[in-house]
Motif scaffolding. Structure first.
Motif, PDB file in Angstrom:
ATOM      1  N   ILE A   1      -1.083   0.543 -11.853  1.00  0.00           N
ATOM      2  CA  ILE A   1      -0.111   1.310 -11.077  1.00  0.00           C
ATOM      3  C   ILE A   1      -0.182   2.746 -11.562  1.00  0.00           C
ATOM      4  O   ILE A   1       0.017   3.026 -12.744  1.00  0.00           O
ATOM      5  CB  ILE A   1       1.310   0.731 -11.230  1.00  0.00           C
ATOM      6  CG1 ILE A   1       1.349  -0.693 -10.674  1.00  0.00           C
ATOM      7  CG2 ILE A   1       2.335   1.631 -10.545  1.00  0.00           C
ATOM      8  CD1 ILE A   1       2.644  -1.428 -10.911  1.00  0.00           C
ATOM      9  N   GLU A   2      -0.507   3.649 -10.656  1.00  0.00           N
ATOM     10  CA  GLU A   2      -0.616   5.065 -10.994  1.00  0.00           C
ATOM     11  C   GLU A   2       0.693   5.762 -10.672  1.00  0.00           C
ATOM     12  O   GLU A   2       1.504   5.268  -9.890  1.00  0.00           O
ATOM     13  CB  GLU A   2      -1.769   5.690 -10.216  1.00  0.00           C
ATOM     14  CG  GLU A   2      -3.111   5.098 -10.594  1.00  0.00           C
ATOM     15  CD  GLU A   2      -4.278   5.811  -9.937  1.00  0.00           C
ATOM     16  OE1 GLU A   2      -4.073   6.866  -9.310  1.00  0.00           O
ATOM     17  OE2 GLU A   2      -5.395   5.287 -10.065  1.00  0.00           O
ATOM     18  N   ASP A   3       0.878   6.928 -11.273  1.00  0.00           N
ATOM     19  CA  ASP A   3       2.086   7.706 -10.980  1.00  0.00           C
ATOM     20  C   ASP A   3       1.790   9.182 -11.105  1.00  0.00           C
ATOM     21  O   ASP A   3       0.810   9.588 -11.715  1.00  0.00           O
ATOM     22  CB  ASP A   3       3.231   7.314 -11.919  1.00  0.00           C
ATOM     23  CG  ASP A   3       2.937   7.579 -13.375  1.00  0.00           C
ATOM     24  OD1 ASP A   3       2.862   8.759 -13.773  1.00  0.00           O
ATOM     25  OD2 ASP A   3       2.777   6.603 -14.133  1.00  0.00           O
ATOM     26  N   ILE A   4       2.649   9.967 -10.486  1.00  0.00           N
ATOM     27  CA  ILE A   4       2.591  11.423 -10.585  1.00  0.00           C
ATOM     28  C   ILE A   4       4.033  11.921 -10.556  1.00  0.00           C
ATOM     29  O   ILE A   4       4.877  11.354  -9.856  1.00  0.00           O
ATOM     30  CB  ILE A   4       1.756  12.042  -9.438  1.00  0.00           C
ATOM     31  CG1 ILE A   4       1.549  13.528  -9.670  1.00  0.00           C
ATOM     32  CG2 ILE A   4       2.384  11.783  -8.087  1.00  0.00           C
ATOM     33  CD1 ILE A   4       0.514  14.156  -8.759  1.00  0.00           C
TER      34      ILE A   4
ATOM     35  N   GLY B   1       0.788  -1.227   0.000  1.00  0.00           N
ATOM     36  CA  GLY B   1       0.000   0.000   0.000  1.00  0.00           C
ATOM     37  C   GLY B   1       0.815   1.269   0.000  1.00  0.00           C
ATOM     38  O   GLY B   1       0.258   2.361   0.052  1.00  0.00           O
ATOM     39  N   GLY B   2       2.119   1.159  -0.093  1.00  0.00           N
ATOM     40  CA  GLY B   2       2.971   2.339  -0.062  1.00  0.00           C
ATOM     41  C   GLY B   2       3.082   3.035  -1.407  1.00  0.00           C
ATOM     42  O   GLY B   2       2.618   2.543  -2.433  1.00  0.00           O
TER      43      GLY B   2
ATOM     44  N   GLU C   1      -6.218   1.985  -5.934  1.00  0.00           N
ATOM     45  CA  GLU C   1      -7.206   1.315  -5.085  1.00  0.00           C
ATOM     46  C   GLU C   1      -8.343   0.819  -5.964  1.00  0.00           C
ATOM     47  O   GLU C   1      -8.693   1.442  -6.955  1.00  0.00           O
ATOM     48  CB  GLU C   1      -7.748   2.287  -4.033  1.00  0.00           C
ATOM     49  CG  GLU C   1      -6.703   2.693  -3.026  1.00  0.00           C
ATOM     50  CD  GLU C   1      -7.282   3.605  -1.960  1.00  0.00           C
ATOM     51  OE1 GLU C   1      -8.508   3.590  -1.764  1.00  0.00           O
ATOM     52  OE2 GLU C   1      -6.500   4.328  -1.348  1.00  0.00           O
ATOM     53  N   LYS C   2      -8.937  -0.282  -5.540  1.00  0.00           N
ATOM     54  CA  LYS C   2     -10.092  -0.801  -6.281  1.00  0.00           C
ATOM     55  C   LYS C   2     -11.280   0.106  -6.009  1.00  0.00           C
ATOM     56  O   LYS C   2     -11.526   0.528  -4.905  1.00  0.00           O
ATOM     57  CB  LYS C   2     -10.376  -2.236  -5.859  1.00  0.00           C
ATOM     58  CG  LYS C   2      -9.238  -3.146  -6.254  1.00  0.00           C
ATOM     59  CD  LYS C   2      -9.581  -4.579  -6.048  1.00  0.00           C
ATOM     60  CE  LYS C   2      -8.409  -5.430  -6.518  1.00  0.00           C
ATOM     61  NZ  LYS C   2      -8.690  -6.833  -6.479  1.00  0.00           N
ATOM     62  N   GLY C   3     -12.065   0.392  -7.045  1.00  0.00           N
ATOM     63  CA  GLY C   3     -13.116   1.404  -6.961  1.00  0.00           C
ATOM     64  C   GLY C   3     -14.478   0.923  -6.501  1.00  0.00           C
ATOM     65  O   GLY C   3     -15.449   1.593  -6.754  1.00  0.00           O
ATOM     66  N   GLY C   4     -14.610  -0.192  -5.830  1.00  0.00           N
ATOM     67  CA  GLY C   4     -15.926  -0.692  -5.449  1.00  0.00           C
ATOM     68  C   GLY C   4     -16.524  -0.038  -4.234  1.00  0.00           C
ATOM     69  O   GLY C   4     -17.733  -0.069  -4.034  1.00  0.00           O
ATOM     70  N   SER C   5     -15.749   0.654  -3.414  1.00  0.00           N
ATOM     71  CA  SER C   5     -16.272   1.173  -2.147  1.00  0.00           C
ATOM     72  C   SER C   5     -17.034   2.491  -2.289  1.00  0.00           C
ATOM     73  O   SER C   5     -17.819   2.854  -1.429  1.00  0.00           O
ATOM     74  CB  SER C   5     -15.131   1.350  -1.152  1.00  0.00           C
ATOM     75  OG  SER C   5     -14.183   2.279  -1.662  1.00  0.00           O
ATOM     76  N   ASN C   6     -16.829   3.243  -3.358  1.00  0.00           N
ATOM     77  CA  ASN C   6     -17.483   4.549  -3.505  1.00  0.00           C
ATOM     78  C   ASN C   6     -18.847   4.479  -4.170  1.00  0.00           C
ATOM     79  O   ASN C   6     -19.511   5.475  -4.310  1.00  0.00           O
ATOM     80  CB  ASN C   6     -16.575   5.479  -4.333  1.00  0.00           C
ATOM     81  CG  ASN C   6     -15.321   5.863  -3.588  1.00  0.00           C
ATOM     82  OD1 ASN C   6     -15.250   5.668  -2.381  1.00  0.00           O
ATOM     83  ND2 ASN C   6     -14.348   6.401  -4.288  1.00  0.00           N
TER      84      ASN C   6
END
Length: 93
Positions: free
Chosen positions: A71-74, A39-40, A87-92
């Motif tokens: 994998i996202e980046d900025i 999660g880091g 993160e998986k988008g099921g919670s929103n």
């Protein structure tokens, strides 16, 4: 008899070296997977240091394109990219 031992040793040595890179690569990509699953958020330099590799960007590419990881980046102000597992988008919903 000694000649046979020498021949056997010389024929087995190259095969160990040939497969060593594959085993190292598999071990290193597993280390990179574990870092992202923790999660880091990491820069390539962080990943190289923590996983003991020099190919962090290559492993990120493999995880993204061959294994389908999101994998996202900025880009940071110092020019480095910060990478993290989306993160998986099921919670929103």
């Amino acid at each position: 008899m000694e000649e046979k031992k020498k021949k056997a040793a010389s024929t087995t040595t190259p095969s160990l070296n040939r497969y060593g890179k594959d085993n190292d690569s598999a071990r290193l990509i597993q280390s990179v997977r574990k870092l992202f699953l923790s999660g880091g958020k990491f820069t390539a330099k962080d990943i190289n240091s923590l996983a003991g590799t020099n190919d962090a960007r290559k492993f990120i590419s493999v995880l993204r394109h061959k294994e389908g990881w999101e994998i996202e980046d900025i880009r940071l102000s110092n020019g480095c990219k910060l990478y993290w597992l989306a993160e998986k988008g099921g919670s929103n919903e």
